[in-house]
Design a protein around this motif. Structure first.
Motif, PDB file in Angstrom:
ATOM      1  N   SER A 169       0.823  -1.205   0.000  1.00  0.00           N
ATOM      2  CA  SER A 169       0.000   0.000   0.000  1.00  0.00           C
ATOM      3  C   SER A 169       0.858   1.257   0.000  1.00  0.00           C
ATOM      4  O   SER A 169       0.567   2.230  -0.712  1.00  0.00           O
ATOM      5  CB  SER A 169      -0.930  -0.010   1.217  1.00  0.00           C
ATOM      6  OG  SER A 169      -1.678  -1.213   1.281  1.00  0.00           O
ATOM      7  N   VAL A 170       1.913   1.235   0.807  1.00  0.00           N
ATOM      8  CA  VAL A 170       2.834   2.379   0.855  1.00  0.00           C
ATOM      9  C   VAL A 170       3.511   2.572  -0.502  1.00  0.00           C
ATOM     10  O   VAL A 170       3.634   3.698  -0.999  1.00  0.00           O
ATOM     11  CB  VAL A 170       3.888   2.182   1.963  1.00  0.00           C
ATOM     12  CG1 VAL A 170       4.972   3.256   1.881  1.00  0.00           C
ATOM     13  CG2 VAL A 170       3.227   2.190   3.334  1.00  0.00           C
ATOM     14  N   GLU A 171       3.917   1.475  -1.116  1.00  0.00           N
ATOM     15  CA  GLU A 171       4.573   1.548  -2.421  1.00  0.00           C
ATOM     16  C   GLU A 171       3.616   2.091  -3.486  1.00  0.00           C
ATOM     17  O   GLU A 171       4.021   2.879  -4.358  1.00  0.00           O
ATOM     18  CB  GLU A 171       5.076   0.165  -2.828  1.00  0.00           C
ATOM     19  CG  GLU A 171       6.252  -0.324  -1.983  1.00  0.00           C
ATOM     20  CD  GLU A 171       6.570  -1.788  -2.219  1.00  0.00           C
ATOM     21  OE1 GLU A 171       5.907  -2.409  -3.088  1.00  0.00           O
ATOM     22  OE2 GLU A 171       7.474  -2.315  -1.541  1.00  0.00           O
ATOM     23  N   GLU A 172       2.355   1.695  -3.419  1.00  0.00           N
ATOM     24  CA  GLU A 172       1.368   2.203  -4.376  1.00  0.00           C
ATOM     25  C   GLU A 172       1.209   3.711  -4.233  1.00  0.00           C
ATOM     26  O   GLU A 172       1.128   4.442  -5.223  1.00  0.00           O
ATOM     27  CB  GLU A 172       0.017   1.512  -4.167  1.00  0.00           C
ATOM     28  CG  GLU A 172      -0.022   0.059  -4.576  1.00  0.00           C
ATOM     29  CD  GLU A 172       0.074  -0.129  -6.080  1.00  0.00           C
ATOM     30  OE1 GLU A 172      -0.951  -0.047  -6.776  1.00  0.00           O
ATOM     31  OE2 GLU A 172       1.213  -0.354  -6.570  1.00  0.00           O
ATOM     32  N   LEU A 173       1.175   4.182  -3.006  1.00  0.00           N
ATOM     33  CA  LEU A 173       1.023   5.615  -2.784  1.00  0.00           C
ATOM     34  C   LEU A 173       2.244   6.397  -3.246  1.00  0.00           C
ATOM     35  O   LEU A 173       2.139   7.541  -3.693  1.00  0.00           O
ATOM     36  CB  LEU A 173       0.749   5.887  -1.305  1.00  0.00           C
ATOM     37  CG  LEU A 173      -0.674   5.557  -0.839  1.00  0.00           C
ATOM     38  CD1 LEU A 173      -0.767   5.591   0.678  1.00  0.00           C
ATOM     39  CD2 LEU A 173      -1.662   6.544  -1.451  1.00  0.00           C
ATOM     40  N   GLU A 174       3.401   5.784  -3.151  1.00  0.00           N
ATOM     41  CA  GLU A 174       4.630   6.459  -3.589  1.00  0.00           C
ATOM     42  C   GLU A 174       4.641   6.677  -5.098  1.00  0.00           C
ATOM     43  O   GLU A 174       5.332   7.579  -5.591  1.00  0.00           O
ATOM     44  CB  GLU A 174       5.851   5.638  -3.156  1.00  0.00           C
ATOM     45  CG  GLU A 174       6.098   5.682  -1.646  1.00  0.00           C
ATOM     46  CD  GLU A 174       7.225   4.759  -1.214  1.00  0.00           C
ATOM     47  OE1 GLU A 174       7.625   3.893  -2.025  1.00  0.00           O
ATOM     48  OE2 GLU A 174       7.687   4.892  -0.061  1.00  0.00           O
ATOM     49  N   THR A 175       3.878   5.868  -5.829  1.00  0.00           N
ATOM     50  CA  THR A 175       3.821   6.006  -7.287  1.00  0.00           C
ATOM     51  C   THR A 175       2.518   6.644  -7.757  1.00  0.00           C
ATOM     52  O   THR A 175       2.336   6.861  -8.956  1.00  0.00           O
ATOM     53  CB  THR A 175       3.975   4.629  -7.967  1.00  0.00           C
ATOM     54  OG1 THR A 175       2.887   3.778  -7.575  1.00  0.00           O
ATOM     55  CG2 THR A 175       5.287   3.972  -7.571  1.00  0.00           C
ATOM     56  N   SER A 176       1.616   6.925  -6.824  1.00  0.00           N
ATOM     57  CA  SER A 176       0.321   7.480  -7.191  1.00  0.00           C
ATOM     58  C   SER A 176       0.420   8.929  -7.647  1.00  0.00           C
ATOM     59  O   SER A 176       1.131   9.741  -7.054  1.00  0.00           O
ATOM     60  CB  SER A 176      -0.643   7.391  -5.998  1.00  0.00           C
ATOM     61  OG  SER A 176      -1.874   8.018  -6.301  1.00  0.00           O
TER      62      SER A 176
END
Length: 219
Positions: free
Chosen positions: A166-173
């Motif tokens: 989830s954190v990784e997804e937000l970093e690329t969002s």
């Protein structure tokens, strides 16, 4: 995930006036089903309902909607609501919907929701199912369509691989940014303030599992 079918679920949900049967008809005008026009918060995957029912009771100035995909799961939350109702303690500012989260934009209009809660969501552990996770960028695109300009998404889990994803997804969002983060919520004096535990949270925490939480806001 295989769920046990409960035959009475459909009839109980149909008879409960707090369960919205035709949510698409209220798109853009959800306040008409509540007694007061006020901010709208939703929980996706509300489970047995302890979290949202407690929130609604504590915050009468906010309207809440609990969403569950499976009728046999939503039944538990509705029955808990009915128990409170029999005691004269049921909050008036809560409604329920049995629906798939993929349909959010057909049920809520742009800028209609102020906050989204995701608690102990299905981790969909296989890589090929990553897009089904409620904290994938696929779902953040849906959330972006219904949240207010200052809207937020709050996510809690004890599943560290899911949290890291989830954190990784937000970093690329391109739509959301990570606002707050804790890898041990219950020992975080800032983020744990006012925390309401879900049934899963109480269970996993008692087993010694640290609870992770993040808050994401729109860019």
């Amino acid at each position: 995930m295989r769920l046990r079918n409960i035959p009475r679920a459909e009839s109980v949900l149909e008879a409960c006036k707090e369960v919205v049967k035709d949510p698409e008809s209220l798109r853009g005008d959800w306040n008409q089903t509540f007694k007061k026009e006020q901010p709208l918060h939703i929980e996706i995957g509300m489970g047995k309902g302890q979290f949202l029912l407690t929130l609604a009771a504590q915050n009468p100035q906010i309207n809440y909607i609990g969403i569950e995909r499976y009728s046999s799961v939503l039944l538990r939350a509705v029955e808990k609501f009915q128990e409170l109702e029999a005691e004269g303690k049921a909050p008036a500012n809560i409604r329920f919907i049995c629906m798939d989260a993929n349909d959010l934009p057909t049920v809520f209009a742009p800028a209609e929701v102020s906050r989204i809660y995701l608690n102990f969501s299905d981790p969909w552990p296989k890589a090929r199912h990553a897009r089904r996770r409620l904290t994938s960028n696929e779902f953040f695109k849906l959330y972006d369509q219904i949240l207010t300009a200052d809207g937020t998404v709050e996510f809690k889990t004890d599943n560290r691989p899911l949290f890291d994803f989830s954190v990784e997804e937000l970093e690329t969002s391109e739509l959301f940014v990570l606002d707050q983060l804790s890898y041990d919520l219950h020992n975080d004096s800032t983020m744990n303030q006012g925390n309401i535990m879900t049934e899963y949270e109480a269970k996993f925490s008692s087993m010694g599992n640290p609870i992770c939480k993040l808050i994401a806001k729109r860019r």
